[in-house]
Structures are given as structure tokens and as C-alpha cells.
Design an enzyme around this catalytic site. Structure first.
Site, PDB file in Angstrom:
ATOM      1  N   GLU A  62       0.889  -1.156   0.000  1.00 31.23           N
ATOM      2  CA  GLU A  62       0.000   0.000   0.000  1.00 31.23           C
ATOM      3  C   GLU A  62       0.928   1.208   0.000  1.00 31.23           C
ATOM      4  O   GLU A  62       1.775   1.358   0.881  1.00 31.23           O
ATOM      5  CB  GLU A  62      -0.889   0.013   1.252  1.00 31.23           C
ATOM      6  CG  GLU A  62      -2.075  -0.944   1.182  1.00 31.23           C
ATOM      7  CD  GLU A  62      -3.106  -0.605   0.105  1.00 31.23           C
ATOM      8  OE1 GLU A  62      -3.136   0.561  -0.363  1.00 31.23           O
ATOM      9  OE2 GLU A  62      -3.866  -1.510  -0.284  1.00 31.23           O
ATOM     10  N   CYS A  66      -1.655   8.326   4.371  1.00 32.08           N
ATOM     11  CA  CYS A  66      -1.748   8.161   2.919  1.00 32.08           C
ATOM     12  C   CYS A  66      -3.184   8.370   2.479  1.00 32.08           C
ATOM     13  O   CYS A  66      -3.445   8.670   1.320  1.00 32.08           O
ATOM     14  CB  CYS A  66      -1.186   6.839   2.441  1.00 32.08           C
ATOM     15  SG  CYS A  66      -1.644   5.443   3.427  1.00 32.08           S
TER      16      CYS A  66
HETATM   17  C1  UN1 Z   1      -3.020   5.523   6.018  1.00 31.46           C
HETATM   18  O1  UN1 Z   1      -3.795   6.379   5.648  1.00 31.46           O
HETATM   19  O2  UN1 Z   1      -1.783   5.765   6.076  1.00 31.46           O
HETATM   20  O3  UN1 Z   1      -8.434   4.843   6.475  1.00 31.46           O
HETATM   21  C2  UN1 Z   1      -3.538   4.183   6.408  1.00 31.46           C
HETATM   22  C3  UN1 Z   1      -7.682   5.337   7.300  1.00 31.46           C
HETATM   23  C4  UN1 Z   1      -6.946   4.415   8.255  1.00 31.46           C
HETATM   24  C5  UN1 Z   1      -5.478   4.344   7.953  1.00 31.46           C
HETATM   25  C6  UN1 Z   1      -5.020   4.129   6.583  1.00 31.46           C
HETATM   26  N1  UN1 Z   1      -7.549   3.121   8.284  1.00 31.46           N
HETATM   27  O4  UN1 Z   1      -7.510   6.525   7.389  1.00 31.46           O
END
Ligand code: UN1
Length: 528
Positions: free
Chosen positions: A291, A325
Site C-alpha cells: 500500500e 496516505c
Molecule cells: C493511512 O492512511 O496511512 O483509512 C492508512 C484510514 C486508516 C489508515 C489508513 N484506516 O484513514
């Protein structure tokens, strides 16, 4: 006064933002103080082959909230320590594989129970280690607990993913079985140090792989605490190994011939390098489940409810200082409401409390590192130089602000449409604004980036909603959400899949298709 036992307190998630958490705050405040006094500044060994190890190059990790505080002393694993961990994982592999998925999920459930019993402590460590607000830190640990239970339940519901197939003749027995690859390296980022680390690790483990886990060098404390839950749950020696360190440790791991697969969450550049090298650079292809970054757009249509849209964008752009992210980093506003929206958003951003995340009212803690701060300062300067208007973005000083990197969230309007700041992942509290007349044309502009992780829309026009769902090029889509325009995916509720440059596969985390990717298929035909 709170007379509830900690276990009876309500659960914090990313979306139950309106609940009364006064009991949680009362309890958590005490735990944060206790963890600060008791758990910081200690030696945190790696864990290799069932034993703690202080081998490797020692390094101190500073607390981003107050850099005078040490989170602890960690030991960067070099090639020798990485080799020891991979060797231990290989040795433990066959018995682990043969132990059966029922035993493995039993241990996973045990680890979830241990984490649940320690959730306030681990959340406090997470808050101190990466500068998360109270709610973000508690929500993350709850997410991690649910992740373990969700994937374990998936294994169970699918009966270990094995199934009998049709027979060409009655004397033939045919089976489709899913088998582990062997040893998985799990390479995790700092921003969700508990949930992402455990999500990747537990899938690898349940599937029957042994694991060498490398947390971010900025998140070794939570890395160790979550490892303790797995170790204490009773994983056999060598099945789960912890190696701390930075990019050199990561490189040694990726280059080790004993690694059969990699689960990675982090930047696009590193993920792609792992794909090109480890993934397809050897004698045969190896699995890389990555990811990677995002440049997530939010679209606000003319019919949108502005209060909801402002709340959702604010939370997704600036929660965890924009270091997700999934953060919303570019917002497309319909011309008719752009001015009003920006004024409201800027006022709401100005009202956000930036400071010590241990405090109940704090929404934004410090930036994680000097590198992020430099990027922030340079981006503000570049936006101004390009003629944009910068709302907020001040660097804070005085008191605690002098001992970490604290900034006010920045909202950028009037930046030329093709400017790199609209396109590059920045991973900081920096939101650029664009305007549009036609939603279809806006979505095309939002799609025109190399990423495709999440996207959000605010509209009360059914045709606009349909258009968004049909044409937005991202793996995670949200509409009209006050708790987050683009953030807050939860195990079993949203799936989390990076399209285009945001991921390596078409099957993301938090959903049903993730776990099988840690296994390879084998067909058995036996004549009886
Ligand atoms: C990230 O955004 O780095 O959906 C991971 C979300 C969380 C984290 C995702 N479950 O914002």
C-alpha cells in the site's frame, strides 16, 4: 468522576466523533502520564528466534512532542542480525505451516485479547511516539484489535480456504488448497504503527508464513509493544521476529534470499523499488503486497451540506497532521460555494488546537520529523512564490513549541492548476484548493495524478453521486461523511485498496480478499 472499569468504557473509532468520551478521557489521561513515566527511555531489544537481542547499532529515538525526551534506545539490525532473523524464521516455518490454521487463529485471537487488555497503554505509547491525538491513538489500537479478529474470522469462515473440486472420475480425489509462501518480511510506516503493522503481520502469520517484522525507526516502541502481544500469545520461537532500524535494515531484509514475500506500507518510491527489485528482479517473481502513497481529492458540489463538508475535509486534511496516505490533500470546490467554503474551513482550521497531544483538546500534535518540517516550509514558500494565497501555515514557537515541530494547518488557494503541489504526495497538514463548474471535469482533473487511494464527495444530487462512484479512480470512495472526507477506513466496514500508484494489487486490506494474498494455491489430485 468515572467509576466505570476501563473495559466498560466506550470504544473510540474514527467515525463515532460525536459520542461522549469523558470517561475515556478521564482514564486515558492517567495512563498517558503513567506510560510517559514508566515506558520511555528504556532499552528496547529486537526479538530474534525466540530471544531478545541487543545486537545491532544502538540509536535513540526522540519523542516528537518534546525532543528532549527519549522514547528509548533501539538496535538497528545490520545484515548479520537480519540474517539471524530470517534464518530463525525459515527454521520455524515448516512446523508453523503444519500446525494448521485453527491453531494459528487461536493464537491470533489470544494476541487480540492481550492487545485489548493493554489498549490504553499501547495507545498512550502511540500518542507519545508519533504525536497522535488522543482520539486518533485510541482509534488506531481499536482498529488493530478488530483487524486481528476480522482476519482470523475470515480464515475460519472460509475454512482455511481449502475446498474439494469436481472429479473427473469417481476414484479421483481433488482438492484446492492454499499454502503459505514461507517467510514474509513486514515493513511498516510510522503513521499507523499499531494497526498497519499488525494488519500485515497477522495475515502473514494466520496464513502460515513466519515473519520478520521491521517497524519504522520512528515507531520502535509501539513495534515492540505489539510484538510482545504476539510473543506472549504463544507463537513458537522464530515464527515472529522483530528487527528495528531504518532504510539500511530494510534494504538488508529486502535483499535477503530467504525472504519469500513482502508486505509493505509506505511511500510510492520505496514500494516501486521493492517491486522492481525483490518482486521481479530475481530468478522468479515474488509477492509484494504494497500500500503506497496517495493524493486524495475531495469534491464539494453546489448542493453539498457545507457543515458536513467542512467537518469531513478538516478532519481528513489535518488529522494526524495530514500524515496519512488517506489524507485529503486537494479539495475541488464548486465555484458557487468556493468562497464561503474556504472562509468556513479556514475559520475551523484556525480554531483547531495545535500542541501536546496528551492534552484532551489537542487536535494536531507535532510533525513527525525535521524532514517533514523542511518539506512543509519549502512548500509554503513555493506556494507563495507561485502567487498562491496561504491561509494558516505558521510555524509555532515558545514553550513546548520550541522542543518539537509544531505548525498550524495550511490551506492554499489560487495555486496554478498544474502546480506540482497539487500533484505530489506531501504527507503534512497542507491542503490545496481548486474550483470547478462541472463535476465530471473536476473528477477528470482529480484522477490525473499517479495515485488512486481514496476520494470523497459532498453532494445532494443523486446524479453527481453516481458520476463520482462511476468515474473516481481510487480504491476507497466516501460520500457525505462528516467524520472524514477520505480517511477512517475500518476493518470489515471499508476495504482499503490502492489503485494505480497507490498499491500493487487489486485486493486491499480491511476486506475479504487481502488474507488469501499471503498464500499460494495448490491443486491436489489423488487417485484412490
Ligand atoms: C493511512 O492512511 O496511512 O483509512 C492508512 C484510514 C486508516 C489508515 C489508513 N484506516 O484513514
Amino acid at each position: 468522576m468515572n467509576d466505570l472499569s476501563p473495559a466498560a468504557l466506550p470504544r473510540v473509532t474514527y467515525s463515532n466523533i460525536k459520542e461522549d468520551f469523558s470517561g475515556v478521557h478521564a482514564h486515558f489521561g492517567g495512563v498517558i502520564a503513567d506510560v510517559r513515566a514508566r515506558l520511555l527511555g528504556q532499552d528496547r531489544p529486537n526479538h530474534i528466534g525466540g530471544r531478545d537481542s541487543l545486537d545491532g547499532a544502538p540509536y535513540e529515538a526522540p519523542c516528537p512532542i518534546d525532543r528532549r525526551l527519549s522514547l528509548g534506545r533501539f538496535f538497528a539490525a545490520g545484515p548479520a542480525e537480519v540474517d539471524a532473523a530470517v534464518t530463525a524464521a525459515r527454521a520455524a516455518g515448516p512446523d508453523w505451516r503444519k500446525s494448521g490454521w485453527q491453531r494459528r487463529i487461536g493464537l491470533a485471537y489470544k494476541a487480540a485479547d492481550l492487545l485489548e487488555a493493554r489498549k490504553f497503554e499501547v495507545a498512550a505509547a502511540c500518542l507519545l511516539e508519533v504525536g497522535k491525538s488522543r482520539m486518533e491513538a485510541l482509534g488506531e489500537v481499536e482498529e488493530a484489535i478488530d483487524l486481528i479478529r476480522f482476519y482470523a474470522a475470515e480464515m475460519e469462515a472460509n475454512d482455511g480456504y481449502g475446498k474439494p473440486l469436481a472429479r473427473a472420475n469417481p476414484r479421483e480425489e481433488t482438492l484446492d488448497v492454499m499454502r503459505p509462501f514461507g517467510v514474509f518480511a513486514v515493513i511498516a510506516p510510522f503513521n499507523f504503527p499499531v494497526a498497519l503493522s499488525l494488519g500485515m503481520s497477522i495475515c502473514a502469520l494466520i496464513a502460515g508464513n513466519s515473519v520478520v517484522f521491521k517497524p519504522s525507526p520512528m515507531a520502535g516502541l509501539t513495534g515492540r509493544l505489539l510484538s510482545d502481544c504476539l510473543i506472549e500469545a504463544g507463537l513458537p520461537d522464530g515464527v515472529f521476529n522483530l528487527v528495528c532500524g531504518g532504510s539500511e535494515t530494510g534494504a538488508a531484509l529486502v535483499a535477503h534470499p530467504g525472504i519469500d514475500g513482502i508486505a509493505f506500507t509506505g511511500s510510492h518510491a520505496v514500494g516501486m523499488a521493492i517491486m522492481r527489485g525483490f518482486g521481479v528482479g530475481g530468478a522468479h517473481a515474488k509477492p509484494v503486497l504494497a500500500e503506497m502513497g496517495g493524493k486524495n481529492p475531495t469534491y464539494v458540489g453546489a448542493s453539498a451540506d457545507l457543515d458536513t463538508a467542512v467537518s469531513g475535509v478538516l478532519r481528513s486534511a489535518f488529522g494526524l497532521q495530514g500524515q496519512k496516505c488517506s489524507a485529503s490533500s486537494v479539495v475541488f470546490l464548486h465555484e458557487a460555494l468556493a468562497e464561503d467554503f474556504v472562509a468556513r474551513l479556514a475559520a475551523a482550521a484556525e480554531a483547531l488546537v495545535v500542541g501536546d497531544p496528551a492534552e484532551r483538546e489537542t487536535f494536531m500534535g507535532p510533525l513527525i520529523s525535521e524532514a517533514t518540517f523542511d518539506r512543509f516550509a519549502k512548500s509554503i514558500a513555493a506556494a507563495s512564490a507561485a502567487g498562491a494565497r496561504v491561509l494558516g501555515g505558521q510555524v509555532l514557537s515558545g514553550g513546548l513549541y520550541d522542543h518539537g515541530r509544531y505548525v498550524r494547518p495550511a490551506i492554499i488557494t489560487g495555486l496554478p492548476d498544474d502546480h506540482a503541489l497539487h500533484r505530489d504526495e506531501l504527507f503534512m497538514p497542507f491542503l490545496t484548493v481548486k474550483t470547478f463548474r462541472d463535476l465530471g471535469e473536476a473528477i477528470a482533473r482529480g484522477n490525473a495524478v499517479p495515485y488512486g487511494l481514496t476520494a470523497g464527495v459532498y453532494t445532494n444530487e443523486p446524479t453527481e453521486l453516481e458520476q463520482f462512484l462511476d468515474t473516481a479512480e481510487a480504491g476507497v470512495l466516501y460520500a457525505n461523511r462528516a467524520s472524514g472526507a477520505t480517511t477512517g477506513a475500518w476493518p470489515g466496514i471499508q476495504t482499503f485498496c490502492g489503485w494505480k500508484g497507490s498499491g500493487t494489487g487489486s485486493k486491499g486490506g480491511l476486506g475479504s480478499w487481502y488474507l488469501p494474498q499471503f498464500m499460494r494455491e495448490q491443486s491436489h489430485t489423488i487417485m484412490r
